[in-house]
Design an enzyme around this catalytic site. Structure first.
Site, mmCIF file in Angstrom:
data_model
loop_
_atom_site.group_PDB
_atom_site.id
_atom_site.type_symbol
_atom_site.label_atom_id
_atom_site.label_comp_id
_atom_site.label_asym_id
_atom_site.label_seq_id
_atom_site.Cartn_x
_atom_site.Cartn_y
_atom_site.Cartn_z
ATOM 1 N N SER A 127 -3.300 39.565 16.092
ATOM 2 C CA SER A 127 -4.241 39.848 17.187
ATOM 3 C C SER A 127 -3.763 40.985 18.081
ATOM 4 O O SER A 127 -2.567 41.119 18.351
ATOM 5 C CB SER A 127 -4.368 38.585 18.039
ATOM 6 O OG SER A 127 -4.933 38.876 19.292
ATOM 7 N N GLU A 129 -4.005 40.929 21.067
ATOM 8 C CA GLU A 129 -3.418 40.279 22.241
ATOM 9 C C GLU A 129 -1.883 40.407 22.219
ATOM 10 O O GLU A 129 -1.229 40.321 23.249
ATOM 11 C CB GLU A 129 -3.864 38.811 22.253
ATOM 12 C CG GLU A 129 -3.484 38.002 23.472
ATOM 13 C CD GLU A 129 -4.224 38.325 24.761
ATOM 14 O OE1 GLU A 129 -5.247 39.049 24.713
ATOM 15 O OE2 GLU A 129 -3.762 37.894 25.819
ATOM 16 N N TYR A 151 -0.642 32.346 23.991
ATOM 17 C CA TYR A 151 -1.352 32.691 22.748
ATOM 18 C C TYR A 151 -0.759 33.959 22.148
ATOM 19 O O TYR A 151 -0.455 34.019 20.944
ATOM 20 C CB TYR A 151 -2.847 32.887 23.058
ATOM 21 C CG TYR A 151 -3.636 33.493 21.916
ATOM 22 C CD1 TYR A 151 -4.153 32.696 20.910
ATOM 23 C CD2 TYR A 151 -3.854 34.877 21.849
ATOM 24 C CE1 TYR A 151 -4.872 33.260 19.853
ATOM 25 C CE2 TYR A 151 -4.568 35.444 20.810
ATOM 26 C CZ TYR A 151 -5.074 34.623 19.810
ATOM 27 O OH TYR A 151 -5.773 35.187 18.776
HETATM 28 O O1 G4F Z 1 -13.454 37.015 25.713
HETATM 29 P P1 G4F Z 1 -12.063 36.714 26.140
HETATM 30 O O2 G4F Z 1 -11.764 35.298 26.450
HETATM 31 O O3 G4F Z 1 -11.126 37.306 24.991
HETATM 32 P P2 G4F Z 1 -9.573 37.728 24.937
HETATM 33 O O4 G4F Z 1 -8.778 37.021 25.942
HETATM 34 O O5 G4F Z 1 -9.521 39.225 24.959
HETATM 35 O O6 G4F Z 1 -9.144 37.188 23.509
HETATM 36 C C1 G4F Z 1 -9.953 37.381 22.349
HETATM 37 O O7 G4F Z 1 -9.542 38.551 21.683
HETATM 38 C C2 G4F Z 1 -8.210 38.508 21.129
HETATM 39 C C3 G4F Z 1 -7.967 39.857 20.452
HETATM 40 O O8 G4F Z 1 -7.495 40.760 21.425
HETATM 41 C C4 G4F Z 1 -8.115 37.355 20.154
HETATM 42 F F1 G4F Z 1 -6.869 37.324 19.602
HETATM 43 C C5 G4F Z 1 -8.405 36.065 20.898
HETATM 44 O O9 G4F Z 1 -8.350 34.960 19.980
HETATM 45 C C6 G4F Z 1 -9.815 36.155 21.460
HETATM 46 O O10 G4F Z 1 -10.724 36.261 20.387
HETATM 47 O O11 G4F Z 1 -11.684 37.564 27.441
HETATM 48 C C7 G4F Z 1 -11.833 38.960 27.475
HETATM 49 C C8 G4F Z 1 -11.593 39.474 28.877
HETATM 50 C C9 G4F Z 1 -10.289 39.008 29.532
HETATM 51 O O12 G4F Z 1 -9.707 40.110 30.170
HETATM 52 C C10 G4F Z 1 -10.736 38.008 30.581
HETATM 53 O O13 G4F Z 1 -9.886 37.909 31.715
HETATM 54 O O14 G4F Z 1 -12.645 38.999 29.713
HETATM 55 C C11 G4F Z 1 -12.080 38.592 30.957
HETATM 56 N N1 G4F Z 1 -12.986 37.645 31.604
HETATM 57 C C12 G4F Z 1 -13.561 37.816 32.818
HETATM 58 N N2 G4F Z 1 -14.303 36.735 33.141
HETATM 59 C C13 G4F Z 1 -13.367 36.455 31.117
HETATM 60 C C14 G4F Z 1 -14.196 35.875 32.084
HETATM 61 N N3 G4F Z 1 -13.081 35.841 29.951
HETATM 62 C C15 G4F Z 1 -13.649 34.625 29.730
HETATM 63 N N4 G4F Z 1 -13.404 34.016 28.555
HETATM 64 N N5 G4F Z 1 -14.450 34.011 30.659
HETATM 65 C C16 G4F Z 1 -14.759 34.591 31.851
HETATM 66 O O15 G4F Z 1 -15.470 34.027 32.670
#
Ligand code: G4F
Length: 330
Positions: A127, A129, A151
């Site tokens: 990933s 990440e 993670y």
């Molecule tokens: O959609 P996210 O939860 O994805 P994240 O953390 O980038 O991880 C995903 O991508 C990775 C690859 O880089 C994978 F390995 C992992 O399994 C997964 O698929 O969050 C994306 C961004 C973050 O910066 C987070 O802080 O969105 C920001 N965010 C802002 N508000 C939020 C929110 N994320 C989530 N989930 N929910 C919110 O309300």
């Protein structure tokens, strides 16, 4: 017929990959854990061609038994705790499944297939990440890792152990360093789907606000359907290797929100969005942007769906789903 064994079959990527491999003539086996798992029933309903096999990434004997039963040519390890936010609360479980699970899968392959010139080809879902607090931009296969979550730390272990088993035992083992990849099948807990679902519900009058965390983080978002092709391509090469899979473009959460609202004709999106500290993470990954040159040159892979099409696809899908659930005619 070639045979493929997939962990994480009930997730977004597992379902896309199973469909893709079935289309290529594979017999597809999917590992499911637990008793009477409701997500397993959903897989059977959607993809009756998938043969479900019991097993758990926390239980090595069950992995050996699953491989003996399915006798795969290719193993795709997509199973993990994949939600970064959850990994802060369940760090030990994440280390066990997302990290040690990879080691157990590699050991299971060695146990049923020997060590050198093992005929089973192995794909590990690494990933972006792992890059975390990025050391260079854009990120490539040689960019050093600096994970920012349990993670990310677990994925670094998984990635490194794949390299180590390849070098130590001659396993055909590859890692795809996949940047964020999304689509209508994305879980609602991830930011893209959370946004597109809320936008659809707001448009339909079913919801009044969207509560988010950090709007400034930037991600390189691609379409999951494109990315599973890259997984398969990696296992068709003469030599195993690791590849960055990305679009090479980055967008902020704010841009995602703005575009999703624009898709349904709402320009004053700020009136609907509120930020809440509970959705901020203890440590954030601020900027991800991948350089997929190696995959383009060696695998002949490139993304087909761009960011605007991806957001539009997801919003339109959620409009249909939410309207159907609420009995609203579009
Ligand atoms: O959609 P996210 O939860 O994805 P994240 O953390 O980038 O991880 C995903 O991508 C990775 C690859 O880089 C994978 F390995 C992992 O399994 C997964 O698929 O969050 C994306 C961004 C973050 O910066 C987070 O802080 O969105 C920001 N965010 C802002 N508000 C939020 C929110 N994320 C989530 N989930 N929910 C919110 O309300």
């Amino acid at each position: 017929m070639p045979r493929a064994f997939i962990t994480g079959i009930t997730g977004q990527d597992g379902r896309h990959l199973a469909e893709f491999l079935h289309g290529k003539g594979y017999d597809v086996y999917g590992m499911v854990k637990g008793q009477n798992n409701p997500r397993a029933q959903a897989v059977t309903d959607e993809m009756p061609f998938v043969e479900l096999v019991p097993g758990d990434l926390a239980d090595l004997p069950s992995l050996v038994a699953a491989l003996e039963l399915s006798q795969p040519d290719e193993v795709y390890n997509l199973g993990a705790i994949s939600f970064v936010a959850l990994s802060f609360n369940q760090a030990e479980l994440t280390a066990n499944l997302t990290g040690l699970g990879v080691l157990r899968m590699l050991e299971a392959i060695r146990m049923i297939g020997g060590t050198h010139d093992n005929p089973i080809r192995f794909y590990q879902a690494s990933s972006s990440e792992m890059f975390g607090k990025v050391r260079e931009t854009p990120q490539t296969e040689t960019t050093p890792f600096h994970p920012r979550s349990p993670y990310g730390c677990a994925k670094v272990f998984g990635h490194d152990i794949v390299v180590n088993y390849r070098e130590s035992y001659g396993l055909y083992a590859c890692s795809g360093i996949l940047f964020n990849h999304e689509g209508p099948r994305r879980g609602i807990e991830f930011v893209t789907r959370k946004v597109t679902n809320a936008v659809a519900r707001i448009k339909l009058g079913l919801q009044h606000e969207l509560v988010l965390g950090n709007l400034d983080a930037k991600r390189d978002w691609g379409y999951a359907g494109d990315y599973v092709k890259a997984m398969w391509l990696m296992l068709q090469q003469d030599e195993p290797d690791d590849y960055v899979i990305a679009t090479g473009e980055t967008h902020s959460i704010e841009e995602l929100v703005e575009r999703a609202f624009a898709e349904v004709g709402i320009d004053n999106w700020r009136d609907y969005v509120r930020q809440d500290p509970k959705f901020f993470r203890p440590a954030e990954v601020d900027l991800l942007i991948g350089d997929p040159s190696k995959a383009r040159e060696k695998l002949g892979w490139k993304p087909e769906v761009g960011f605007p099409e991806l957001v539009s696809m997801m919003v339109q899908n959620d409009l249909q789903l939410e309207a159907a659930k609420a009995g609203i005619e579009l």
